[in-house]
Scaffold this active site. Structure first.
Site, PDB file in Angstrom:
ATOM      1  N   ARG A 230       0.852  -1.180   0.000  1.00 36.05           N
ATOM      2  CA  ARG A 230       0.000   0.000   0.000  1.00 36.05           C
ATOM      3  C   ARG A 230       0.890   1.233   0.000  1.00 36.05           C
ATOM      4  O   ARG A 230       1.887   1.281   0.731  1.00 36.05           O
ATOM      5  CB  ARG A 230      -0.891   0.017   1.257  1.00 36.05           C
ATOM      6  CG  ARG A 230      -2.050  -0.965   1.213  1.00 36.05           C
ATOM      7  CD  ARG A 230      -3.097  -0.539   0.188  1.00 36.05           C
ATOM      8  NE  ARG A 230      -4.249  -1.416   0.142  1.00 36.05           N
ATOM      9  CZ  ARG A 230      -4.417  -2.415  -0.728  1.00 36.05           C
ATOM     10  NH1 ARG A 230      -3.488  -2.676  -1.623  1.00 36.05           N
ATOM     11  NH2 ARG A 230      -5.518  -3.142  -0.725  1.00 36.05           N
ATOM     12  N   GLU A 258      -4.074   7.271  -5.639  1.00 35.32           N
ATOM     13  CA  GLU A 258      -4.167   6.535  -6.909  1.00 35.32           C
ATOM     14  C   GLU A 258      -5.419   6.959  -7.658  1.00 35.32           C
ATOM     15  O   GLU A 258      -6.464   7.116  -7.030  1.00 35.32           O
ATOM     16  CB  GLU A 258      -4.211   5.026  -6.629  1.00 35.32           C
ATOM     17  CG  GLU A 258      -2.898   4.531  -6.058  1.00 35.32           C
ATOM     18  CD  GLU A 258      -2.872   3.026  -5.789  1.00 35.32           C
ATOM     19  OE1 GLU A 258      -3.787   2.306  -6.219  1.00 35.32           O
ATOM     20  OE2 GLU A 258      -1.922   2.585  -5.133  1.00 35.32           O
ATOM     21  N   HIS A 277      -0.713  -0.110 -10.031  1.00 41.31           N
ATOM     22  CA  HIS A 277      -1.362  -1.036  -9.087  1.00 41.31           C
ATOM     23  C   HIS A 277      -1.772  -2.342  -9.801  1.00 41.31           C
ATOM     24  O   HIS A 277      -2.961  -2.697  -9.835  1.00 41.31           O
ATOM     25  CB  HIS A 277      -2.576  -0.360  -8.426  1.00 41.31           C
ATOM     26  CG  HIS A 277      -2.964  -1.008  -7.124  1.00 41.31           C
ATOM     27  ND1 HIS A 277      -3.326  -0.303  -6.009  1.00 41.31           N
ATOM     28  CD2 HIS A 277      -3.053  -2.308  -6.753  1.00 41.31           C
ATOM     29  CE1 HIS A 277      -3.635  -1.136  -5.029  1.00 41.31           C
ATOM     30  NE2 HIS A 277      -3.476  -2.377  -5.463  1.00 41.31           N
TER      31      HIS A 277
HETATM   32  C1  OXD Z   1      -5.765  -5.914  -3.034  1.00 41.52           C
HETATM   33  C2  OXD Z   1      -5.318  -4.983  -4.061  1.00 41.52           C
HETATM   34  O1  OXD Z   1      -5.488  -5.704  -1.851  1.00 41.52           O
HETATM   35  O2  OXD Z   1      -5.761  -5.083  -5.215  1.00 41.52           O
HETATM   36  O3  OXD Z   1      -6.407  -6.895  -3.374  1.00 41.52           O
HETATM   37  O4  OXD Z   1      -4.493  -4.110  -3.774  1.00 41.52           O
END
Ligand code: OXD
Length: 314
Positions: A230, A258, A277
Site C-alpha cells: 500500500r 491513486e 497497481h
Molecule cells: C488488493 C489490491 O489488496 O488489489 O487486493 O491491492
C-alpha cells in the site's frame, strides 16, 4: 427440480457475470446473482447471505439484512474492515491467492535490473554489440517487509535464487525460506543490510508511514526498493526526496493517491519505474477456487480458511 443451497450469493463487481459463470459450474446448487451496477443489485441484496465483492456502496450494503459472510475480492481490506454495515458477527474473508503473481512481478524487476535489460534493449535499437558483466542475485540480501501470503512467496523465490532472505513481521517467529525474521521495532537494524527492499505490508494504523525519511536514509547506496503493498506505508514525500538524490532506485506499484496525479515528480524520475497497481490483478479462476474451498468449509460449519483478523486489520 434440483434442490439449491439455501445461501443466496450476490456477486457485485464489474466482472460479476464471469465470476458467476465460473462459480455456477463449481457450485451448481448455489443460488448465485450477479450485479455490476447498484440498480441491478438493489432487489437482490436483501436476500443475500454471502456477498462477493471488492467495493460496494454503503447505500447498498446497508440493505444486506441477511448477510452472514462478506467475501472480499481483495487482499488488503483497510477500506472495508471498519464498515458499520459489515458487523462483527458477519464472517469476513480476504483473497490470499495473489502471492505467486506478485512474486513474479518482484522478480521481473529484480532480473530486469541485474541483467541490465533496459541497456540491452537500447543497444539493440542502435545495433551496439557490447557485453557487460551481469550482476548476480545469488548472495544478495533480499529484505521483505510483511511475511503474509505475498511475502512468503517472495521469500521462497529469493531462496531459490540463492539470495540471503531477511523478513520483518509483526510477530517475529521463524518463517520458512527466511534466514532472519525481525520485528517492527528492529526495522532500522534490518534496513541497512539489504540490497533489495520489498514492501508488502498491509495498511493499518501501525504501518501508516512505517517507512519515513529516517528509515529511507539508512538504505545502502544502490538499493532497489519495490512497493507492492500500500502506498501509505511509505512517506511518499520522503521517498521522492531520497529518489531525487539518485542514491536508490524504486519500482512503485502503489501510491498514497491513486491514480498517481500527473503532477507527481515520480513520473519523470529516471531511477523510478511506475506501474498502475497491477502487481496482483484479479484472476477470477484462481479467486473462485479459493472461494469454493471456503464455501465447502462454510456449509460444513468449519472455520473459513482466509478470515480477516479485524483486530490486526488484515
Ligand atoms: C488488493 C489490491 O489488496 O488489489 O487486493 O491491492
Amino acid at each position: 427440480m434440483e434442490s439449491r443451497d439455501n445461501h443466496p450469493l450476490l456477486i457485485y463487481h464489474t466482472n460479476a457475470k464471469l465470476y458467476g459463470e465460473i462459480l455456477s459450474k463449481r457450485l451448481p446448487k448455489l443460488e448465485i446473482c450477479s450485479a455490476s451496477q447498484p440498480e441491478e443489485a438493489i432487489d437482490l441484496i436483501e436476500e443475500a447471505e454471502i456477498i462477493l465483492t471488492w467495493k460496494i456502496p454503503d447505500e447498498l450494503l446497508k440493505k444486506a439484512k441477511n448477510l452472514k459472510w462478506f467475501a472480499s475480492l481483495g487482499a488488503g481490506n483497510e477500506h472495508l474492515i471498519h464498515n458499520p454495515f459489515i458487523p462483527e458477527y458477519v464472517l469476513f474473508t480476504k483473497v490470499t491467492v495473489y502471492g505467486e503473481m506478485m512474486a513474479e512481478y518482484v522478480f521481473a524487476y529484480l532480473l530486469y535490473f541485474c541483467r541490465d535489460l533496459q541497456k540491452y534493449f537500447l543497444d539493440q535499437r542502435h545495433k551496439i554489440w557490447e557485453q557487460r558483466r551481469p550482476e548476480r542475485l545469488r548472495g544478495k540480501v533480499l529484505g521483505i517487509l510483511g511475511l503474509g501470503s505475498v511475502g512468503k512467496e517472495i521469500a521462497k523465490r529469493g531462496r531459490q535464487f540463492g539470495m540471503d532472505v531477511l523478513g520483518l513481521k509483526r510477530t517475529p517467529e521463524s518463517v520458512e525460506n527466511v534466514d532472519q525474521v525481525f520485528g517492527p521495532q528492529d526495522l532500522k537494524k534490518m534496513i541497512p543490510l539489504v540490497n533489495y527492499l520489498i514492501v508488502a505490508l498491509p495498511l493499518t494504523p501501525e504501518t501508516n508511514h512505517f517507512i519515513g525519511e529516517r528509515e529511507l536514509s539508512l538504505l545502502k547506496e544502490g538499493t532497489t526498493l519495490i512497493n507492492i503493498g500500500r502506498g501509505k506505508t511509505i512517506d511518499e514525500r520522503a521517498l521522492s526526496k531520497i529518489l531525487r538524490t539518485k542514491r536508490i532506485k524504486a519500482v512503485i506499484d502503489v501510491f498514497e493517491e491513486e491514480p498517481l496525479p500527473p503532477e507527481s515528480e515520480l513520473w519523470d524520475m529516471e531511477n523510478v519505474i511506475i506501474t498502475p497497481h497491477v502487481s496482483g490483478i484479479n484472476l477470477p479462476e484462481e479467486i473462485c477456487e479459493e472461494f469454493v474451498k471456503n464455501y465447502e468449509h462454510w456449509v460444513r460449519k468449519e472455520p473459513l480458511l482466509t478470515l480477516v483478523d479485524r483486530e490486526k486489520g488484515y
